[in-house]
Enzyme design. Sequence first.
Site, mmCIF file in Angstrom:
data_model
loop_
_atom_site.group_PDB
_atom_site.id
_atom_site.type_symbol
_atom_site.label_atom_id
_atom_site.label_comp_id
_atom_site.label_asym_id
_atom_site.label_seq_id
_atom_site.Cartn_x
_atom_site.Cartn_y
_atom_site.Cartn_z
ATOM 1 N N GLU A 68 15.057 -18.092 -11.844
ATOM 2 C CA GLU A 68 14.579 -16.766 -12.238
ATOM 3 C C GLU A 68 13.680 -16.881 -13.480
ATOM 4 O OE1 GLU A 68 14.236 -14.094 -10.925
ATOM 5 O OE2 GLU A 68 14.093 -12.545 -12.463
ATOM 6 N N ARG B 261 3.065 0.227 -5.286
ATOM 7 C CA ARG B 261 2.941 -0.462 -3.997
ATOM 8 C C ARG B 261 1.647 -1.273 -3.891
ATOM 9 N NH1 ARG B 261 6.757 2.256 -0.523
ATOM 10 N NH2 ARG B 261 5.875 1.235 1.283
ATOM 11 N N GLU C 199 5.025 -15.054 -13.151
ATOM 12 C CA GLU C 199 4.423 -13.837 -12.614
ATOM 13 C C GLU C 199 3.760 -12.984 -13.678
ATOM 14 O OE1 GLU C 199 8.407 -11.137 -11.779
ATOM 15 O OE2 GLU C 199 6.680 -10.748 -10.529
ATOM 16 N N LYS D 140 4.800 -3.955 -6.646
ATOM 17 C CA LYS D 140 6.232 -3.846 -6.916
ATOM 18 C C LYS D 140 7.055 -3.997 -5.644
ATOM 19 C CE LYS D 140 9.805 -2.805 -9.508
ATOM 20 N NZ LYS D 140 10.331 -3.979 -10.223
ATOM 21 N N ASN E 16 -0.842 1.527 5.951
ATOM 22 C CA ASN E 16 0.021 0.560 5.277
ATOM 23 C C ASN E 16 0.620 -0.336 6.347
ATOM 24 O OD1 ASN E 16 1.900 -0.810 3.679
ATOM 25 N ND2 ASN E 16 3.431 0.807 3.890
ATOM 26 N N GLY E 17 0.398 -1.654 6.214
ATOM 27 C CA GLY E 17 0.940 -2.579 7.204
ATOM 28 C C GLY E 17 -0.102 -3.630 7.556
ATOM 29 N N TRP F 99 -2.844 -2.708 -1.686
ATOM 30 C CA TRP F 99 -2.605 -4.115 -2.009
ATOM 31 C C TRP F 99 -3.274 -4.885 -0.889
ATOM 32 C CZ3 TRP F 99 -0.110 -8.404 0.170
ATOM 33 C CH2 TRP F 99 0.082 -9.480 -0.704
ATOM 34 N N HIS G 116 13.959 -37.918 -10.145
ATOM 35 C CA HIS G 116 13.691 -38.447 -8.800
ATOM 36 C C HIS G 116 12.243 -38.186 -8.386
ATOM 37 C CE1 HIS G 116 17.808 -39.683 -8.131
ATOM 38 N NE2 HIS G 116 18.169 -38.556 -8.748
ATOM 39 N N LYS H 222 9.878 -15.474 -13.546
ATOM 40 C CA LYS H 222 9.508 -14.418 -14.500
ATOM 41 C C LYS H 222 8.319 -14.850 -15.339
ATOM 42 C CE LYS H 222 11.007 -11.690 -13.686
ATOM 43 N NZ LYS H 222 11.792 -10.911 -12.774
ATOM 44 N N CYS I 69 0.829 -1.192 0.000
ATOM 45 C CA CYS I 69 0.000 0.000 0.000
ATOM 46 C C CYS I 69 0.871 1.252 0.000
ATOM 47 C CB CYS I 69 -0.953 0.089 1.182
ATOM 48 S SG CYS I 69 -1.961 -1.382 1.389
#
Length: 606
Positions: free
Chosen positions: A479, A27, A486, A601, A98-99, A74, A502, A483, A2
Amino acid sequence: MCGIIGYTGSGDAKKKVADGLEILEYRGYDSAGALLLGNGKTEIIKTEGRVSNLKNKLDTLSSNFTTGIGHTRWATHGAPSIKNAHPHRVCGVCLVHNGIIENYKEIKKRLEGKGITFQSETDSEVACALIDSHFKENVHPCVAILMAERELIGSWAFAISFDGYEGELFATRRGSPLHLGKGKDGFYLASDLTALSSFCDEFYTLHESEIAHLFENKALIYTPDGTSTPDWQKNEASYTKADKQGYEHYMLKEINEEPRLVRNALLPYINRGLPDFSSASFSYDLFKDISKIHLVACGSAMHASLLGKHFIESYAKIPTEVFVASEYRYSPPVFEKNTLVILVSQSGETADTIASMKYAKSCGSLTLGIINAPSTTLARESDFCIYTHAGQELAVATTKGYLTQALVLFLFALFLGLGKDKLTENEARELTNKILSVDTPILETIKRQGELSSLASQLVSSPHIFYIGRGIDYYLSCEASLKLKEISYINAQAYEAGELKHGTISLIENGTPVIAFATNEELFDKTVSNLKETKSRGAHTILFTGDFSKSLDGIADECFVLEGKDKIDMIFSLVIALQLLAYECANQKGCEIDRPRNLAKSVTVE
Ligand code: M6R
């Protein structure tokens, strides 16, 4: 997560709140909202989704407002809906948060017992009601905040407006960042300094024991010891107005910046052809007794740390472990004497990485941040900090952030290797020169976007994909899979090439794409054997490898020969190829590339 913005002064609060929220949208973009006050009028406007939706609504308001608070969300507690959007108002108090309030359920139950009804499912509204319950006791807003903070558990940054205090804002924080700004026409609050950069020349980072009280023409700081004025500092943060410069997406623009960023990231730390971190205020002496390294980070930064482990162990021979930051405190890590803890973060505000830094410090370890965004919590609070100089990264999926972290870690590994006599000066010089030249394979790979687009067309209809590799190729596979997941929503899993058989190989069916990375000639045959094992079971195989003067005929269904002559070139060519492949898949699927669903982000909650 947020983002929070606040303003009070003689300017146009509506515009300032909207402009600030636009910068803070990275955010979170589940909903946005604002409280605007002025000339006896009060408006609370909330919208779902992007800040632009809020801006459109704000544009329809004709009044002039001189005070405002805004929020971009968010979602943590409660669905991303208007009902759960901030600001929350309970009687005489209105706030944005925010939190996460961890004990909100108990407090909610207690307040409900006193007859308070809640409109949303959020923890934030409970904090608002708690502050209001104290405010009702006829105390000053700062006292009401202080009393509430004593009962709250969790993390918060609050910007608060109290009835009867028109033109005044209050703010406090614990765990989440919050800055005050001093502009020509008033005072500001924001979750990050970039949101203040176009309004304010000076800022003050609120400390956790402080409450800020902003008026149109003055700012006060309350602590249990008394009242003071903020110790303003010059705001060096800058924000460049978002501009895709002709690219379809920020992600593609940022990938195209990568060749130029090689020198940007490395040159500040090279002197006479050798690594030199004096511009980061340290010399090798600081690390001469270091016998163990922990690299701690989240997501792609953790994957860059895996590359860092490979570089540090190869060139400096220091045992290095990589930890996911959210697990670090609980694993629990073994701190040997002289353990250096390196925190890697693009944003410098990732809550779990910050908590890891604090934990490492409390255990007596030296901490070093490898950070992109300046003046952020990790940059400020780590003992030392190396900036990666990638510039503002706007796409949620990191590209240049990850690349520059890997580059700086490479150079830092040479620095340690030289200091520990594991590399001669000549070797260190050659390798420094080498890493500076990877801009060429990077650029050449970018030019091959079309080829990667054709490969992507073979992947987009697959529900799941496997990436395999050995050694550093496995780290790059991690990575690559993140990528792809997402931004294209295709499930992708990374495996050590030899590990697939395995158990996981049972998932391979006719046509399942398996992508192998082989940048190391010595491991080529082994990785190819593993790829062939999947081919025998029906996989559609794609190999990214170097020009090793080996015949690639029939080795895989598709081959992409990486750019460059040696392993280091190929590693960095592959960094770009994996990013472009994910980009192309997402683009072909029509996904919202720069703002993937459910993400933000900067992850500022644990
Ligand atoms: O800002 P940070 O580098 O600390 O962020 C860490 C992760 O949240 C971040 O790398 C995330 O995984 C990216 N969305 C990946 O593209």
